[in-house]
Design a protein around this motif. Sequence first.
Motif, mmCIF file in Angstrom:
data_model
loop_
_atom_site.group_PDB
_atom_site.id
_atom_site.type_symbol
_atom_site.label_atom_id
_atom_site.label_comp_id
_atom_site.label_asym_id
_atom_site.label_seq_id
_atom_site.Cartn_x
_atom_site.Cartn_y
_atom_site.Cartn_z
ATOM 1 N N VAL A 1 0.829 -1.201 0.000
ATOM 2 C CA VAL A 1 0.000 0.000 0.000
ATOM 3 C C VAL A 1 0.869 1.259 0.000
ATOM 4 C CG1 VAL A 1 -2.019 -1.106 1.028
ATOM 5 C CG2 VAL A 1 -0.301 -0.078 2.532
ATOM 6 N N GLY A 2 2.131 1.098 -0.361
ATOM 7 C CA GLY A 2 2.985 2.266 -0.585
ATOM 8 C C GLY A 2 3.576 2.882 0.667
ATOM 9 N N LEU A 3 3.552 2.148 1.776
ATOM 10 C CA LEU A 3 4.073 2.721 3.021
ATOM 11 C C LEU A 3 5.580 2.558 3.168
ATOM 12 C CD1 LEU A 3 1.310 1.716 5.605
ATOM 13 C CD2 LEU A 3 1.830 3.994 4.683
ATOM 14 N N VAL A 4 6.188 1.787 2.295
ATOM 15 C CA VAL A 4 7.636 1.572 2.406
ATOM 16 C C VAL A 4 8.261 2.028 1.098
ATOM 17 C CG1 VAL A 4 9.403 -0.057 3.180
ATOM 18 C CG2 VAL A 4 7.014 -0.506 3.683
ATOM 19 N N ALA A 5 7.973 3.265 0.746
ATOM 20 C CA ALA A 5 8.430 3.756 -0.550
ATOM 21 C C ALA A 5 9.940 3.905 -0.548
ATOM 22 C CB ALA A 5 7.768 5.087 -0.855
ATOM 23 N N GLY A 6 10.558 3.462 -1.598
ATOM 24 C CA GLY A 6 11.987 3.700 -1.770
ATOM 25 C C GLY A 6 12.155 4.932 -2.623
#
Length: 360
Positions: A229-234
Motif C-alpha cells: 500500500v505504498g508505506l515503504v516507498a523507496g
Amino acid sequence: MKHAEILGWLRETSPGRLETLWHRADRVRQEYVGGEVHLRGLIEVSNYCVRMCMYCGLRAANDRLGRYRMTPEEVLDCARLAQRLGYGTVVLQSGEDDGLSAEMVAGIVRQIKAETPLAVTLSLGERSPDELALWRRAGADRYLLRFETSNRALYERIHPPRPAGGYDRLELLGELGRLGYQVGSGVMIGIPGQTFADLADDIALFAELDLDMIGVGPYLPHPHTPMGVGLVAGAAGNEQVPADELTTYKVIALARLVCPRANIPATTALATLNRQNGRELGLTRGANVVMPNLTPVRYRQLYEIYPNKACVSETAEDCHGCLRGRIAALGRTVGRGRGDAATSPVPCSTTSGSNEYAER
Ligand code: 5AD
Ligand code: FES
C-alpha cells in the motif's frame, strides 16, 4: 562478467540487442545443463510465519489470512504423488513457522527418503545452524534461501528482524554450503527503492556465492502489506528497477551467464505476470527448471505470498499436464532423475566466456 556489463544489459532497451542476450543465455543453458527441463514438485507445507517482511502476504501481522499447517501424513501423500508423476525432487516450502518443529521436519524428510528416490529441497526460511544440520543428516539434499537484495540498507528496511534477534542470511548460505547442501538463493526484482546498480550487485553476488540454484521473480504488491500500500516507498527515482517481465528475463539470462551450471527456475511469480507464456519465455532465456504445485488446492489458495498467483485453483494433475505440454511444445524434454546441480571444477563467475556487451 563485469559489473558494468551486467548494468549495461539491465538498462538495455533495444529489442535487437536483447535478442543477442536471450540467444547467449539459451546457448549457455544448452551447453552446460542441456535441453532437459527439471520438474520440482512444490509442497507449501505451512503458511504460518513469525516474521514481518514488508512485502509478503504471509507476514505475521496479516490477520486476514487463514492459516494452515499440513500434517506429516499430508506432506507424505504429496511426496508420493510427486513420485507417481515422475518428478525427481520435492520442495518443502513454508513461512518461518516455529510450529514446524525441527524434529517434525526431520521426521518428514527421513520418511520421504526412506520411501522414495526423491531429492528433497527445503525452503523453510531462516533456521538455526543446528536445525539445518539435523535436516541435512535426515537426508535433505538442497536448501533455498533468497537473500532478496544485496543492498543492506534496503534489506533492513523491508525485513524487520526476529524479536529475539536473527541470523545473517549470507552467513546462513555459507553454513548451508558447509553442511553439504546444494544451495539456492535469489532476489525479488523491482523492490521499491532497488536501483539498477543494486540489481547488478545482486547478480554479481550470485556468482560470488557460486550458487547451485538461482530463483528470481518480480516483486508483486500485496494489498495487505505495508509495501503493497505504498508505506515503504523507496527513493530510487530514475534508477528504480521496474518489477516487470522484461527485467525478469534479463535477470534470468544474466544469472545463466554468470552461473552457467546453476539450476534456474521459471518461477510462478513470472507466470503470474504473463500467464500465457511467461514460463516458456523464461525457459528459452536461461531457465531450466519449473516447479509444478503439489499443494492440496484447499491450502494453496491460502499460500498467498502475493495476489492472483498463477495456478491457485488448478490441481496437481492439471499443472502436471499443463507443464508437460508446454515443455514439449518448446521442443525440450522433461528431465529424468533428480536433476542435481552439475558440479564443476570451475566456479560460477569465471566460465561465462565472451564479453559481447562490453565489446560493442
Ligand atoms: N512479490 C513477489 N515475491 C514475493 N516473495 C515474497 N513476497 C513476495 C511478493 N509480494 C518471494 C520472496 C521469497 C519467496 C518465497 O517469495 O523472494 O523469498
Ligand atoms: Fe499450473 Fe499450468 S502449470 S495450470
